[in-house]
Scaffold this active site. Sequence first.
Site, mmCIF file in Angstrom:
data_model
loop_
_atom_site.group_PDB
_atom_site.id
_atom_site.type_symbol
_atom_site.label_atom_id
_atom_site.label_comp_id
_atom_site.label_asym_id
_atom_site.label_seq_id
_atom_site.Cartn_x
_atom_site.Cartn_y
_atom_site.Cartn_z
ATOM 1 C CB VAL A 1 -10.772 -57.149 -84.411
ATOM 2 C CG1 VAL A 1 -11.384 -56.575 -85.677
ATOM 3 C CG2 VAL A 1 -11.473 -56.588 -83.183
ATOM 4 C CG LEU B 1 -15.072 -48.164 -86.611
ATOM 5 C CD1 LEU B 1 -15.336 -47.038 -85.623
ATOM 6 C CD2 LEU B 1 -15.568 -47.796 -88.005
ATOM 7 C CE1 TYR C 1 -9.020 -52.552 -75.457
ATOM 8 C CE2 TYR C 1 -6.749 -53.249 -75.717
ATOM 9 C CZ TYR C 1 -8.098 -53.460 -75.925
ATOM 10 O OH TYR C 1 -8.527 -54.564 -76.602
ATOM 11 C CB VAL D 1 -10.277 -57.568 -77.091
ATOM 12 C CG1 VAL D 1 -10.676 -56.640 -78.235
ATOM 13 C CG2 VAL D 1 -10.983 -57.180 -75.800
#
Length: 173
Positions: free
Chosen positions: A103, A112, A146, A101
Amino acid sequence: MVAASAEEPAPPAAGGGARVDVSRRRSQRSIIGQEKSGVSPKKLNALLVKAGRPPRDEAKWARAIEGSYLLVHAKLLATGELVAFARATSDQALNGTVWDVVVDPELPDVPLMRRNVVKYLLNELRRSVPGCSVTLFAQPDDVDFYTGLEFVADAEDVHGMALIEDPEVGFHS
């Protein structure tokens, strides 16, 4: 419309609230997709580096993409730039694992975007493999995030472990 400069505050909006100058903010409007052809090892490495993580061997990335059960990516609507990525592996019966993961840290609302990408991935995993358990390996700084997505840290005192090739070097992905 009046845009504010860095030196002077924006005039108040009708109704008394302050006006937000969005002219210098990067838009986060994006499209989320899951086609494997939508990402390349080179673009993934660029995103990793931007997020402060080390790049990976491009040939291994290509194999990881191909071997992933699902992947999700987000690209900016304005430019098509890759700004988020996550993938999952699965035995397609009992278990799924979320990996990688990442970003773009320059987005206005990183949490977000991360939430949207992970939730999309989880929804697809739950839809295609109903009832499977889902695990993920998170950095200590991300555990609270998480937990907010219904993950449980160290459920039943289970700990993730890694087999490493060279104990002198240690673990790296």
